[in-house]
Design a protein around this motif. Structure first.
Motif, PDB file in Angstrom:
ATOM      1  N   TYR A   1       0.834  -1.194   0.000  1.00 28.06           N
ATOM      2  CA  TYR A   1       0.000   0.000   0.000  1.00 28.06           C
ATOM      3  C   TYR A   1       0.872   1.249   0.000  1.00 28.06           C
ATOM      4  CZ  TYR A   1      -2.808   3.841   1.579  1.00 28.06           C
ATOM      5  OH  TYR A   1      -3.398   5.061   1.671  1.00 28.06           O
TER       6      TYR A   1
ATOM      7  N   VAL B   1      -1.767  -4.264   3.389  1.00 28.54           N
ATOM      8  CA  VAL B   1      -2.362  -3.073   4.003  1.00 28.54           C
ATOM      9  C   VAL B   1      -2.078  -3.011   5.501  1.00 28.54           C
ATOM     10  CG1 VAL B   1      -4.177  -2.825   2.261  1.00 28.54           C
ATOM     11  CG2 VAL B   1      -4.589  -4.273   4.266  1.00 28.54           C
TER      12      VAL B   1
ATOM     13  N   ALA C   1      -1.524   0.571   6.351  1.00 33.99           N
ATOM     14  CA  ALA C   1      -2.256   1.463   5.450  1.00 33.99           C
ATOM     15  C   ALA C   1      -3.075   2.508   6.178  1.00 33.99           C
ATOM     16  CB  ALA C   1      -3.169   0.649   4.532  1.00 33.99           C
TER      17      ALA C   1
END
Length: 400
Positions: free
Chosen positions: A6, A266, A269
């Motif tokens: 990400y 992620v 993220a």
């Protein structure tokens, strides 16, 4: 297969948005599964049961759209068994470990419940204290809401994580650093969604308000209260409430999965500051096991307070739902499975799905962690399968 990481690419941010808001509201070939300890002769374990649990996790990871990794910790009195499948990190291929850090999502609500209920025992808070009495600076329309209703999710407080202002900021920058103590300002101009106590509705705002009440009643920061009232008594050395998006190493990497696309890492993220007391805590499977055994088993609070906590609303779901039928208590849920009852909490956030549960005496527990997000609206088919596997693990725990 190498995952995408990400970044601030808008294509990834847009696909992450719904997951991030909801949370604060076969990608891998091959699997590894084994217990942490070698079976000892006469230790009471059923080899067939152990093999079946291992296979269930292998099948879960190997299924189309299955999580890259899963780890389950079964604790029975002083014996611990760790089951795992898949990987903690797609790039390195290393297996998940019970000492790996991870985002615990809404399981953090059980921690805020523990803080509040311990303060109730100390006379610093009372379950019938109102927002107006403890937090007079909050909107007047909310003043009649009680601590009990906040912990029961019957307050009617509008959910800040569903407000357009909050969503717009997360959409533009999921790593935005919020001031946690101002999160309720996103819905400060809104009235209650319903009369307090009249019905159940899960809201992230509830636990933000709980933390603010804990701070106001003690003059201490919530992070300090967590350390004094929860971490230190239980020896939770790898549990914390960060403000940023970084995770301490080593950690279970969480992934966003989509059909016909490479998994997206992620793990880092989303900023934890946007969830704070509602879902920002970072912990490990080992620490969560210690927490839920004491929390569900009554080790942190008095019997009198626990009687209040164990007042359940039938059919009120945690997010995501756990195994079996769910009923809501004060910052704890009762999961009635085909094999018996356990008590705990669930959670989901980008990259992670969590369940912690224990028996009422705290002697037997399950911590079940997945490295992708599932909910009733996000990957519901996988969630249904996960709940089935979780129930089988509960049955294994209770049938020993």
């Amino acid at each position: 297969m190498s995952p995408r990481t990400y970044g601030h690419d808008r294509r990834l941010r847009s696909s992450l948005l719904l997951a991030a808001a909801a949370a604060v509201c076969g990608a891998v070939v091959g699997a590894l599964a084994h217990p942490a300890q070698a079976a000892q002769a006469g230790d009471g374990r059923d080899p067939a049961r152990t093999a079946a649990l291992r296979q269930e996790l292998r099948d879960l990871v190997g299924a189309p759209g299955g999580p890259p990794g899963v780890i389950a910790v079964l604790r029975d009195h002083d014996r611990t068994e760790v089951y795992r499948a898949g990987v903690a990190d797609i790039e390195s291929g290393r297996p998940p470990k019970a000492s790996d850090h991870m985002r615990i999502a809404s399981v953090a609500k059980a921690f805020s419940g523990a803080v509040a209920l311990r303060l109730v025992d100390r006379g610093r808070l009372h379950l019938d204290d109102t927002i107006g009495e403890v937090l007079p600076g909050q909107p007047a329309a909310w003043h009649r809401v009680t601590l009990r209703q906040l912990l029961h999710h019957t307050s009617g407080l509008p959910d800040y994580s569903g407000s357009q202002g909050f969503i717009d900021i997360v959409s533009e920058d999921p790593r935005h650093r919020f001031e946690p103590r101002r999160l309720l300002e996103f819905v400060a101009d809104e009235d209650l969604a319903f009369r307090p106590g009249s019905r159940y509705q899960y809201s992230n705002s509830d636990n933000i308000a709980v933390a603010l009440m804990a701070e106001a009643s003690t003059g201490r920061r919530y992070e300090e209260l967590l350390r004094e009232l929860v971490y230190e008594p239980l020896g939770l050395e790898r549990t914390s409430l960060p403000r940023g998006y970084r995770l301490p190493a080593p950690y279970l990497h969480g992934y966003q999965l989509a059909p016909a696309a490479e998994p997206v890492d992620v793990s880092e993220a989303v900023s934890a500051s946007g969830a704070w007391a509602a879902g920002g805590i970072v912990s490990t499977p080992k620490d969560l096991t210690a927490f839920i055994r004491s929390y569900a088993g009554g080790g942190l609070i008095s019997n009198r307070t626990r009687e209040q906590q164990f007042t359940f609303i039938p059919g009120a779901l945690s997010q995501p739902p756990g195994p079996g039928r769910t009923d809501a208590g004060l910052a704890i849920y009762r999961y009635t499975t085909r094999c018996g009852v356990v008590y705990g909490h669930t959670g989901n956030t980008p990259g992670y799905t969590q369940l912690v549960a224990a028996t009422a005496d705290g002697r037997r527990s399950l911590t079940f962690s997945l490295t992708t997000q599932t909910s009733l609206t996000l990957n519901p088919d996988l969630l249904a399968r996960v709940r089935h596997v979780q129930e089988d693990f509960v049955c294994a725990l209770l049938r020993r």
